[in-house]
Design an enzyme around this catalytic site. Structure first.
Site, short mmCIF file in Angstrom:
data_model
loop_
_atom_site.label_atom_id
_atom_site.label_comp_id
_atom_site.label_asym_id
_atom_site.label_seq_id
_atom_site.Cartn_x
_atom_site.Cartn_y
_atom_site.Cartn_z
NE ARG A 39 -4.13 -1.47 9.89
CZ ARG A 39 -3.02 -0.94 9.36
NH1 ARG A 39 -3.01 0.27 8.87
NH2 ARG A 39 -1.93 -1.66 9.30
NE ARG A 73 2.10 -5.20 11.09
CZ ARG A 73 2.98 -4.90 10.13
NH1 ARG A 73 4.15 -5.50 10.08
NH2 ARG A 73 2.68 -4.02 9.23
NE ARG A 122 7.05 -3.06 5.66
CZ ARG A 122 5.73 -2.90 5.73
NH1 ARG A 122 5.05 -2.52 4.67
NH2 ARG A 122 5.10 -3.15 6.84
CE LYS A 179 -2.37 -0.99 3.74
NZ LYS A 179 -1.80 -2.30 4.12
NE ARG A 228 6.59 -0.93 10.00
CZ ARG A 228 5.42 -0.84 9.38
NH1 ARG A 228 5.34 -0.25 8.20
NH2 ARG A 228 4.33 -1.33 9.93
P1 AMP Z 1 0.99 0.28 8.94
O1 AMP Z 1 2.24 1.05 8.71
O2 AMP Z 1 -0.18 0.80 8.16
O3 AMP Z 1 1.19 -1.20 8.75
O4 AMP Z 1 0.60 0.50 10.48
C1 AMP Z 1 1.46 0.09 11.53
C2 AMP Z 1 0.68 -0.04 12.82
O5 AMP Z 1 0.08 1.21 13.17
C3 AMP Z 1 -0.47 -1.03 12.79
O6 AMP Z 1 -0.07 -2.37 13.01
C4 AMP Z 1 -1.35 -0.50 13.92
O7 AMP Z 1 -0.81 -0.82 15.19
C5 AMP Z 1 -1.22 1.01 13.75
N1 AMP Z 1 -2.24 1.54 12.81
C6 AMP Z 1 -2.03 2.12 11.58
N2 AMP Z 1 -3.18 2.48 11.02
C7 AMP Z 1 -4.17 2.13 11.89
C8 AMP Z 1 -5.58 2.22 11.89
N3 AMP Z 1 -6.26 2.74 10.84
N4 AMP Z 1 -6.26 1.74 12.97
C9 AMP Z 1 -5.62 1.24 14.03
N5 AMP Z 1 -4.28 1.10 14.11
C10 AMP Z 1 -3.56 1.55 13.05
#
Ligand code: AMP
Length: 215
Positions: free
Chosen positions: A88, A171, A127, A13, A160
């Site tokens: 989400r 996740r 990554r 994404k 990360r």
């Molecule tokens: P991402 O970089 O989008 O994979 O997000 C990393 C982490 O941030 C996720 O595993 C969640 O802990 C938190 N996070 C990001 N976006 C959301 C969201 N829309 N709702 C809840 N937690 C989020």
């Protein structure tokens, strides 16, 4: 243009968003990036969010919805925006729908980026992210020119914490339980566009996304 990119962690994404925002001249709103910046800055939000993020769980809906509500009111969003990693949960989707309605905004499309679990795991473990500018690389599929160094700003690349194997599993489970129901949610609302991202270069997949948005 208002777009939502939906897809499991590791679907790409963030990578596709970078190209799509150039194409459509709209900003990317990545809730993951916003939260990581808050963690790095040590703000109250960052301290709260870190615990959830490190264990692969979602940050509570009310925190995330507030962040997005504020962000889309900024001047650079006047011609639209791309939501990456938000919504989400069904609660977040309902909340953003009423925020759009209140502000007279119309969602153009929700792109569902489809990738098999095997490929996701390979992408997630490979990554690497730049500590300085946040650019994404992948030791398997998108290596930087020089090991461990960002092509764009020469910052240090790191893995990360939540891309480590035990958290990845969590996740993916969280995605299946809390986020995947949004596929039906947006299908029922005739907004969903499926894009198969298992094969093809980044540019080819971006092209597929643009076609899906048009159709
Ligand atoms: P991402 O970089 O989008 O994979 O997000 C990393 C982490 O941030 C996720 O595993 C969640 O802990 C938190 N996070 C990001 N976006 C959301 C969201 N829309 N709702 C809840 N937690 C989020």
């Amino acid at each position: 243009m208002i777009l939502i990119l939906l897809g499991p962690p590791g679907a790409g994404k963030g990578t596709y968003s970078q190209k799509l925002i150039e194409k459509y001249k709209i900003p990317q709103i990545s809730t993951g990036d916003i939260l990581r910046a808050a963690v790095k800055a040590g703000t109250e939000l960052g301290v709260k969010a870190k615990e959830y993020m490190d264990s692969g769980l979602l940050v509570p809906d009310e925190i995330i919805v507030g962040i997005v509500d504020d962000r889309i009111k900024e001047a650079d969003c006047k011609n639209g925006f791309l939501l990456d990693g938000f919504p989400r949960t069904v609660e977040q989707a309902n909340a953003i729908a009423s925020i759009f309605e209140k502000n007279g905004l119309k969602l153009d499309a929700v792109v569902n980026i489809k990738v098999t679990d095997d490929i996701l795991k390979k992408r997630l473990t490979g990554r690497r992210m730049c500590r300085k500018c946040g650019a994404n690389f992948n030791v398997n599929t998108l290596p930087p020119a020089k090991d461990g160094v960002c092509d764009k700003c020469e910052g240090e690349l790191y893995q990360r914490d939540d891309d480590k194997e035990d958290v990845i599993e969590k996740r993916l489970q969280v995605y299946g339980h809390q986020t995947a129901p949004l596929i039906d949610y947006y299908n029922e609302r005739k907004a969903l566009k499926d894009v198969d991202a298992n094969e093809g270069t980044i540019d080819e997949i971006v092209e597929k996304i643009a076609e899906a948005v048009k159709g």
